[in-house]
Design a protein around this motif. Structure first.
Motif, mmCIF file in Angstrom:
data_model
loop_
_atom_site.group_PDB
_atom_site.id
_atom_site.type_symbol
_atom_site.label_atom_id
_atom_site.label_comp_id
_atom_site.label_asym_id
_atom_site.label_seq_id
_atom_site.Cartn_x
_atom_site.Cartn_y
_atom_site.Cartn_z
ATOM 1 N N PHE A 7 7.942 -42.581 -10.459
ATOM 2 C CA PHE A 7 8.204 -41.350 -9.733
ATOM 3 C C PHE A 7 9.279 -41.631 -8.693
ATOM 4 C CE2 PHE A 7 4.862 -42.933 -6.868
ATOM 5 C CZ PHE A 7 5.245 -42.503 -5.616
ATOM 6 N N THR A 44 6.853 -37.452 -2.080
ATOM 7 C CA THR A 44 7.238 -37.312 -3.489
ATOM 8 C C THR A 44 8.304 -36.239 -3.662
ATOM 9 O OG1 THR A 44 5.024 -37.987 -4.198
ATOM 10 C CG2 THR A 44 6.378 -36.816 -5.822
ATOM 11 N N GLN A 46 10.073 -36.240 -7.102
ATOM 12 C CA GLN A 46 9.941 -36.048 -8.551
ATOM 13 C C GLN A 46 8.610 -36.663 -8.949
ATOM 14 O OE1 GLN A 46 12.146 -34.804 -11.243
ATOM 15 N NE2 GLN A 46 10.232 -35.048 -12.336
ATOM 16 N N PRO A 47 7.655 -35.848 -9.404
ATOM 17 C CA PRO A 47 6.337 -36.376 -9.783
ATOM 18 C C PRO A 47 6.430 -37.403 -10.914
ATOM 19 C CG PRO A 47 6.298 -33.981 -9.616
ATOM 20 C CD PRO A 47 7.738 -34.401 -9.537
ATOM 21 N N ASP A 117 8.862 -31.662 -15.058
ATOM 22 C CA ASP A 117 7.462 -31.634 -14.667
ATOM 23 C C ASP A 117 6.991 -30.187 -14.706
ATOM 24 O OD1 ASP A 117 5.040 -32.953 -13.535
ATOM 25 O OD2 ASP A 117 5.456 -31.568 -11.890
ATOM 26 N N SER A 120 5.438 -28.552 -11.532
ATOM 27 C CA SER A 120 6.366 -28.285 -10.437
ATOM 28 C C SER A 120 7.158 -27.003 -10.652
ATOM 29 C CB SER A 120 7.339 -29.450 -10.261
ATOM 30 O OG SER A 120 6.633 -30.622 -9.935
#
Length: 182
Positions: A7, A44, A46-47, A117, A120
């Motif tokens: 991530f 975070t 970008q997961p 994701d 998201s």
């Protein structure tokens, strides 16, 4: 092909990490919540996603290209907040620069790396620095929140890079940092 989990995040300076780690330790010692200790303190962007380990240099080059287009900006961490009934975190002030960085990174990762994701896509970015989650019981959540709800905390720092973190099967570790060019 050997897929690994990664991530992308903002890692604060060491003194802020030390403060956050002390809080995480309090949750481990007093509220039986250790899950947050399995990663360095971070925000975070970008997961987690899977990427072929044998193609890691290509991912790192793409992330450096992205970082080269970014400029440094100030960020503020202020007090505590929650995602009830399991998550307690240090609140991160939602500035236009931070929102833009996250949106640009997500778009870039989808366009250039094919990483999307789905979760998201359907929720607003809520920047935070987790100190307790997943293994915090509802009962301990209530007890801990009584202690942390009105506790004051304030940090600020300049974001100068993003970081790629790699999961080793047990915890998340810093793999590479990508410095902003401006």
């Amino acid at each position: 092909m050997e897929l690994k989990r990664f991530f992308i995040a903002i890692i604060p300076p060491q003194h802020i990490q030390d403060g956050a780690n002390q809080i995480k330790q309090d949750f481990a010692d007093n509220y039986a919540s250790c899950a947050a200790q399995k990663s360095p303190p971070h925000i975070t962007l970008q997961p987690p996603f899977a990427w072929d380990w044998h193609d890691i240099s290509a991912l790192e080059l793409k992330l450096q290209d992205f970082a080269n287009m970014q400029k440094c900006f100030a960020i503020k961490l202020n007090n505590f907040s929650v995602f009830a009934p399991h998550v307690i975190f240090i609140d991160v002030l939602k500035t236009p620069e931070l929102i833009q960085l996250q949106a640009d990174l997500m778009s870039y990762m989808q366009r250039v790396c094919g990483i999307l994701d789905p979760k998201s896509q359907n929720r607003e970015f809520a920047p935070h620095l987790t100190v307790a989650f997943r293994d915090l019981t509802k009962q301990n959540f209530k007890l801990a929140w009584q202690k942390y709800e009105n506790r004051e905390l304030y940090f600020n720092f300049t974001v100068e890079n993003i970081a790629l973190l790699l999961h080793d099967g047990k915890r998340w570790n810093l793999k590479t940092e990508f410095k902003f060019s401006r």
